[in-house]
Motif scaffolding. Structure first.
Motif, mmCIF file in Angstrom:
data_model
loop_
_atom_site.group_PDB
_atom_site.id
_atom_site.type_symbol
_atom_site.label_atom_id
_atom_site.label_comp_id
_atom_site.label_asym_id
_atom_site.label_seq_id
_atom_site.Cartn_x
_atom_site.Cartn_y
_atom_site.Cartn_z
ATOM 1 N N LEU A 71 0.852 -1.187 0.000
ATOM 2 C CA LEU A 71 0.000 0.000 0.000
ATOM 3 C C LEU A 71 0.891 1.242 0.000
ATOM 4 O O LEU A 71 2.106 1.150 0.148
ATOM 5 C CB LEU A 71 -0.930 -0.021 1.220
ATOM 6 N N TYR A 72 0.294 2.396 -0.168
ATOM 7 C CA TYR A 72 1.075 3.627 -0.347
ATOM 8 C C TYR A 72 1.832 4.008 0.917
ATOM 9 O O TYR A 72 2.933 4.549 0.851
ATOM 10 C CB TYR A 72 0.129 4.742 -0.794
ATOM 11 N N GLN A 73 1.253 3.763 2.087
ATOM 12 C CA GLN A 73 1.956 4.069 3.341
ATOM 13 C C GLN A 73 2.941 2.947 3.641
ATOM 14 O O GLN A 73 2.568 1.770 3.679
ATOM 15 C CB GLN A 73 0.969 4.255 4.495
ATOM 16 N N GLU A 74 4.191 3.334 3.884
ATOM 17 C CA GLU A 74 5.293 2.387 4.070
ATOM 18 C C GLU A 74 4.963 1.305 5.101
ATOM 19 O O GLU A 74 4.483 1.598 6.186
ATOM 20 C CB GLU A 74 6.535 3.174 4.519
ATOM 21 N N GLY A 75 5.230 0.062 4.756
ATOM 22 C CA GLY A 75 5.047 -1.041 5.696
ATOM 23 C C GLY A 75 3.669 -1.659 5.661
ATOM 24 O O GLY A 75 3.461 -2.752 6.193
ATOM 25 N N VAL A 159 -6.013 12.419 6.501
ATOM 26 C CA VAL A 159 -4.843 12.658 5.655
ATOM 27 C C VAL A 159 -3.580 12.316 6.451
ATOM 28 O O VAL A 159 -3.378 12.809 7.561
ATOM 29 C CB VAL A 159 -4.807 14.116 5.124
ATOM 30 N N HIS A 160 -2.786 11.424 5.892
ATOM 31 C CA HIS A 160 -1.481 11.105 6.466
ATOM 32 C C HIS A 160 -0.476 12.127 5.958
ATOM 33 O O HIS A 160 -0.524 12.511 4.784
ATOM 34 C CB HIS A 160 -1.017 9.715 6.004
ATOM 35 N N MET A 161 0.439 12.541 6.820
ATOM 36 C CA MET A 161 1.506 13.435 6.355
ATOM 37 C C MET A 161 2.701 13.377 7.297
ATOM 38 O O MET A 161 2.586 12.936 8.442
ATOM 39 C CB MET A 161 1.001 14.875 6.211
ATOM 40 N N SER A 162 3.842 13.812 6.791
ATOM 41 C CA SER A 162 5.060 13.880 7.601
ATOM 42 C C SER A 162 5.039 15.175 8.410
ATOM 43 O O SER A 162 4.279 16.099 8.096
ATOM 44 C CB SER A 162 6.275 13.867 6.680
ATOM 45 N N PRO A 198 6.389 10.504 11.224
ATOM 46 C CA PRO A 198 7.633 10.677 10.448
ATOM 47 C C PRO A 198 7.723 9.748 9.237
ATOM 48 O O PRO A 198 8.377 10.087 8.247
ATOM 49 C CB PRO A 198 8.726 10.347 11.466
ATOM 50 N N THR A 199 7.060 8.580 9.307
ATOM 51 C CA THR A 199 7.153 7.632 8.189
ATOM 52 C C THR A 199 6.083 7.886 7.123
ATOM 53 O O THR A 199 6.052 7.194 6.102
ATOM 54 C CB THR A 199 6.967 6.178 8.681
#
Lengths: 226, 226
Positions: A71-75, A159-162, A198-199
């Motif tokens: 998926l787009y989010q790491e891991g 929304v996910h973000m750094s 952060p990820t």
């Protein structure tokens, strides 16, 4: 701008510095790294996250999830494992996909359309992991059946973000943003939850009802703002 | 308000008259009748409108629709008659309800979720009756099968209103309004088509995707504006 006694053109040094900082942050990110994040907006179909204990029952003791695609989010990944969910009136949805990795507590994320189809009159809108007091359901796997006492939610649009992206937008953990979708079925989501890690990569997750309501597959005219 | 040389309190007679007219119109309607319209917002499930010729094939020559229950707009009703729609890959949705009265041309209104489920990759967003160039489908009734050459749409979200209501909102036929829905899944529909007719009652129609996206069944915090 108010109608003060000074002409509007008069800006003090502090105000100028503020404006410059804001523009620079937007262009460069907080650490001076180039921040040209692309906003990726995705529809999440109904799915399940599974705990170790429930995995043991559904697929057999000690079994692991099988990686299918990233998926787009790491891991995070879609697993090959599928289950069946049984609603309160015996109605079922088969082929409910499990997303990995495993979690501390099992959780099922449905769109309202799915929930209504299964016979749930109401499921709460929650952020992932916030499961206290939610409804339960029956999950059937190839090796066994689990009765979830709670864990059934409609995932709140988020929304996910750094941290750098959050700084460039000027938002903090838990803030809400607006997501405006253009096109014939154009609409503005007014309560997009900000989740900073952060990820994370800049990425909106909505469910299939939301994606189909706005015709997400038909437009590239998308904007996120405070 | 701009920062002009006159104090903001200075209003000329014309401006005062304009404001009074606006307020009075909002309260009284254009003909001096009391206008205290209640905004009714409804989700339309997938359904079909049928032509005389297609009715003959699907249910038998000369058959009439059987009244089941009245809809909110005067003269419209849900009929007892049901059909089955067959999509391009042989997938079906049964129990598709027909709404009366009969129309000049048959028309099927689906949510995107329905269309995707049937295997249509894309259906256009149109106002009712605007069917030129839309996709077709197969409709199966108890007495026969009709192949619609066109008529499959996602209905554009729209608001029915009387001329008095239009005047009070300051909108004309074909204008777009915004519909803001509050609550946990709050959003604003930005393209609500205005449809004015002397027989109409103030009433927004959205489809099930839109209703489920915003959790229409969960909130009374609803506002329509220009």
């Amino acid at each position: 701008m108010g109608c003060g006694s000074l002409p509007a053109e008069t800006l003090d040094r502090k105000k100028v510095e503020e404006i410059v900082r804001e523009v620079v942050l937007k262009r460069l990110g907080v650490n001076g790294q180039a921040l040209q994040s692309k906003l990726v907006v995705q529809a999440s179909s109904r799915h399940m996250h599974v705990s170790r204990a429930d995995m043991d029952v559904l697929f057999g003791p000690g079994t692991e999830l099988t990686f299918d695609r990233a998926l787009y989010q790491e891991g995070n990944y879609a697993a090959k494992e599928l289950v069946t969910i049984v609603g309160p009136r015996g109605r079922v949805i088969s082929n409910l996909r499990i997303l990995g990795p495993m979690r501390k507590q099992s959780q099922v994320e449905l769109a309202f359309t799915d929930a209504i189809m299964l016979g749930f009159s109401n499921i709460p809108v929650r952020l992932s992991g916030d499961l206290k007091g939610t409804a339960g359901c029956i999950i059937v796997g190839p090796k066994g059946v689990v009765e979830l006492k709670e864990g059934l939610i409609r995932a709140a649009i988020h929304v996910h973000m750094s941290p750098a992206e959050a700084a460039s937008f000027g938002v903090a953990q838990g803030d809400r943003m607006k997501l405006k979708i253009g096109g014939a079925s154009g609409l503005t989501f007014n309560n997009v939850h900000v989740r900073i890690d952060p990820t994370s990569r800049l990425n909106v997750h909505m469910d299939t009802d939301e994606a189909n309501a706005c015709g997400l597959h038909l437009t590239k005219d998308i904007e996120i703002f405070k």
